[in-house]
Scaffold this motif. Structure first.
Motif, PDB file in Angstrom:
ATOM      1  N   VAL A 130       0.812  -1.211   0.000  1.00 33.91           N
ATOM      2  CA  VAL A 130       0.000   0.000   0.000  1.00 33.91           C
ATOM      3  C   VAL A 130       0.849   1.266   0.000  1.00 33.91           C
ATOM      4  N   GLU A 131       2.116   1.156   0.388  1.00 32.93           N
ATOM      5  CA  GLU A 131       3.023   2.305   0.280  1.00 32.93           C
ATOM      6  C   GLU A 131       4.456   1.830   0.340  1.00 32.93           C
ATOM      7  N   GLY A 132       5.369   2.722  -0.062  1.00 34.79           N
ATOM      8  CA  GLY A 132       6.786   2.398  -0.077  1.00 34.79           C
ATOM      9  C   GLY A 132       7.238   1.885  -1.431  1.00 34.79           C
ATOM     10  N   PRO A 133       8.512   1.535  -1.548  1.00 37.17           N
ATOM     11  CA  PRO A 133       9.044   1.091  -2.840  1.00 37.17           C
ATOM     12  C   PRO A 133       8.383  -0.186  -3.362  1.00 37.17           C
ATOM     13  N   ALA A 134       7.907  -1.061  -2.490  1.00 42.58           N
ATOM     14  CA  ALA A 134       7.219  -2.274  -2.962  1.00 42.58           C
ATOM     15  C   ALA A 134       5.917  -1.931  -3.674  1.00 42.58           C
ATOM     16  N   ALA A 135       5.246  -0.863  -3.243  1.00 42.17           N
ATOM     17  CA  ALA A 135       4.004  -0.434  -3.899  1.00 42.17           C
ATOM     18  C   ALA A 135       4.299   0.109  -5.299  1.00 42.17           C
ATOM     19  N   GLU A 136       5.406   0.804  -5.434  1.00 40.46           N
ATOM     20  CA  GLU A 136       5.786   1.331  -6.749  1.00 40.46           C
ATOM     21  C   GLU A 136       6.115   0.198  -7.719  1.00 40.46           C
ATOM     22  N   GLU A 137       6.755  -0.833  -7.212  1.00 45.52           N
ATOM     23  CA  GLU A 137       7.152  -1.972  -8.043  1.00 45.52           C
ATOM     24  C   GLU A 137       6.082  -3.066  -8.095  1.00 45.52           C
ATOM     25  N   LYS A 138       5.047  -2.942  -7.257  1.00 43.24           N
ATOM     26  CA  LYS A 138       3.946  -3.902  -7.176  1.00 43.24           C
ATOM     27  C   LYS A 138       4.402  -5.289  -6.729  1.00 43.24           C
ATOM     28  N   TYR A 139       5.228  -5.326  -5.683  1.00 45.59           N
ATOM     29  CA  TYR A 139       5.674  -6.582  -5.090  1.00 45.59           C
ATOM     30  C   TYR A 139       4.810  -6.878  -3.881  1.00 45.59           C
ATOM     31  N   ARG A 140       4.058  -7.958  -3.898  1.00 46.51           N
ATOM     32  CA  ARG A 140       3.219  -8.319  -2.760  1.00 46.51           C
ATOM     33  C   ARG A 140       3.872  -9.419  -1.943  1.00 46.51           C
ATOM     34  N   LEU A 141       3.382  -9.605  -0.723  1.00 48.14           N
ATOM     35  CA  LEU A 141       3.879 -10.683   0.119  1.00 48.14           C
ATOM     36  C   LEU A 141       3.559 -12.027  -0.531  1.00 48.14           C
ATOM     37  N   GLN A 142       4.481 -12.968  -0.389  1.00 52.73           N
ATOM     38  CA  GLN A 142       4.286 -14.311  -0.938  1.00 52.73           C
ATOM     39  C   GLN A 142       3.244 -15.048  -0.095  1.00 52.73           C
ATOM     40  N   PRO A 143       2.072 -15.383  -0.659  1.00 53.61           N
ATOM     41  CA  PRO A 143       1.044 -16.078   0.130  1.00 53.61           C
ATOM     42  C   PRO A 143       1.286 -17.577   0.187  1.00 53.61           C
ATOM     43  N   TYR A 144       0.798 -18.195   1.255  1.00 48.26           N
ATOM     44  CA  TYR A 144       0.813 -19.644   1.402  1.00 48.26           C
ATOM     45  C   TYR A 144      -0.596 -20.127   1.695  1.00 48.26           C
ATOM     46  N   THR A 145      -0.841 -21.392   1.466  1.00 46.55           N
ATOM     47  CA  THR A 145      -2.152 -21.994   1.689  1.00 46.55           C
ATOM     48  C   THR A 145      -2.311 -22.340   3.162  1.00 46.55           C
ATOM     49  N   VAL A 146      -3.498 -22.031   3.708  1.00 46.79           N
ATOM     50  CA  VAL A 146      -3.817 -22.386   5.086  1.00 46.79           C
ATOM     51  C   VAL A 146      -5.083 -23.239   5.065  1.00 46.79           C
ATOM     52  N   GLU A 147      -4.986 -24.433   5.633  1.00 47.19           N
ATOM     53  CA  GLU A 147      -6.142 -25.308   5.769  1.00 47.19           C
ATOM     54  C   GLU A 147      -6.466 -25.442   7.244  1.00 47.19           C
ATOM     55  N   SER A 148      -7.743 -25.283   7.581  1.00 47.64           N
ATOM     56  CA  SER A 148      -8.204 -25.386   8.959  1.00 47.64           C
ATOM     57  C   SER A 148      -9.012 -26.671   9.106  1.00 47.64           C
ATOM     58  N   ILE A 149      -8.551 -27.553   9.987  1.00 45.92           N
ATOM     59  CA  ILE A 149      -9.250 -28.812  10.254  1.00 45.92           C
ATOM     60  C   ILE A 149      -9.374 -28.944  11.763  1.00 45.92           C
ATOM     61  N   GLY A 150     -10.589 -28.748  12.263  1.00 42.73           N
ATOM     62  CA  GLY A 150     -10.804 -28.767  13.707  1.00 42.73           C
ATOM     63  C   GLY A 150     -10.042 -27.629  14.356  1.00 42.73           C
ATOM     64  N   SER A 151      -9.232 -27.950  15.339  1.00 41.51           N
ATOM     65  CA  SER A 151      -8.439 -26.930  16.025  1.00 41.51           C
ATOM     66  C   SER A 151      -7.018 -26.854  15.481  1.00 41.51           C
ATOM     67  N   LYS A 152      -6.780 -27.439  14.320  1.00 43.65           N
ATOM     68  CA  LYS A 152      -5.442 -27.430  13.716  1.00 43.65           C
ATOM     69  C   LYS A 152      -5.438 -26.580  12.455  1.00 43.65           C
ATOM     70  N   LEU A 153      -4.302 -25.928  12.242  1.00 40.23           N
ATOM     71  CA  LEU A 153      -4.050 -25.214  10.987  1.00 40.23           C
ATOM     72  C   LEU A 153      -2.859 -25.886  10.304  1.00 40.23           C
ATOM     73  N   TYR A 154      -2.984 -26.069   9.008  1.00 39.42           N
ATOM     74  CA  TYR A 154      -1.909 -26.616   8.211  1.00 39.42           C
ATOM     75  C   TYR A 154      -1.528 -25.563   7.186  1.00 39.42           C
ATOM     76  N   VAL A 155      -0.290 -25.107   7.246  1.00 41.13           N
ATOM     77  CA  VAL A 155       0.210 -24.072   6.354  1.00 41.13           C
ATOM     78  C   VAL A 155       1.202 -24.742   5.412  1.00 41.13           C
ATOM     79  N   HIS A 156       1.007 -24.535   4.109  1.00 42.02           N
ATOM     80  CA  HIS A 156       1.899 -25.164   3.130  1.00 42.02           C
ATOM     81  C   HIS A 156       1.875 -24.414   1.811  1.00 42.02           C
ATOM     82  N   ASN A 157       2.791 -24.800   0.927  1.00 39.74           N
ATOM     83  CA  ASN A 157       2.779 -24.240  -0.429  1.00 39.74           C
ATOM     84  C   ASN A 157       2.582 -25.343  -1.433  1.00 39.74           C
TER      85      ASN A 157
END
Length: 157
Positions: A130-157
């Protein structure tokens, strides 16, 4: 059916040309796999706008991997306004260095790079700059997949 075959190339060309605003991702691929328990060790993530950054020294199970710069897990809002979990690589994509990690600001809505000052939106899970040099270059944070099963979260790519 023949008419559809004639229209498809034009539709494809139109779609291709209308996609001009791209957001680049600069973080190198690294394996990400985390198992988080929202009942015990990671229960602080249950609150909306709660977050935690996991690095290789923070993990406690064999086989877990934290990507390039660590994993930022964030409890944000979905499009319907309900709570949902998002995960991003913690490395600033503008700096693209594993030791330059974003930090979540006081509002718990933005992640800010302490090196370049780029600010990334977290609340809705996009990680867009939303601001700074990353906004000028349009670099976003690298997202990862999050799966929610019951009270557990599984984060992976």
């Amino acid at each position: 059916m023949d008419k559809l075959k004639r229209i498809f190339p034009f539709w494809f060309l139109f779609a291709l040309l209308s996609c001009s605003d791209t957001v680049d991702i600069r973080i190198p691929y690294r394996v990400v796999y985390l198992e988080l328990d929202l009942t015990y060790n990671d229960k602080e993530l249950n609150a909306i706008q709660a977050y935690k950054i996991y690095t290789q020294r923070d993990i406690d199970q064999a086989g877990e991997q934290t990507g390039f710069g660590g994993v930022l897990v964030y409890h944000g809002l979905s499009g319907s306004g309900t709570g949902t979990f998002y995960a991003f690589d913690a490395a600033c994509p503008y700096e693209a260095a594993s030791n330059v990690r974003v930090e979540v600001d006081e509002s718990a809505i933005y992640a800010v790079c302490p090196q370049c000052g780029s600010k990334y939106e977290l609340l809705n899970g996009f990680g867009n700059p939303v601001e700074g040099p990353a906004a000028e270059e349009k670099y976003r944070l690298q997202p990862y997949t999050v799966e929610s099963i019951g009270s557990k979260l599984y984060v992976h790519n």
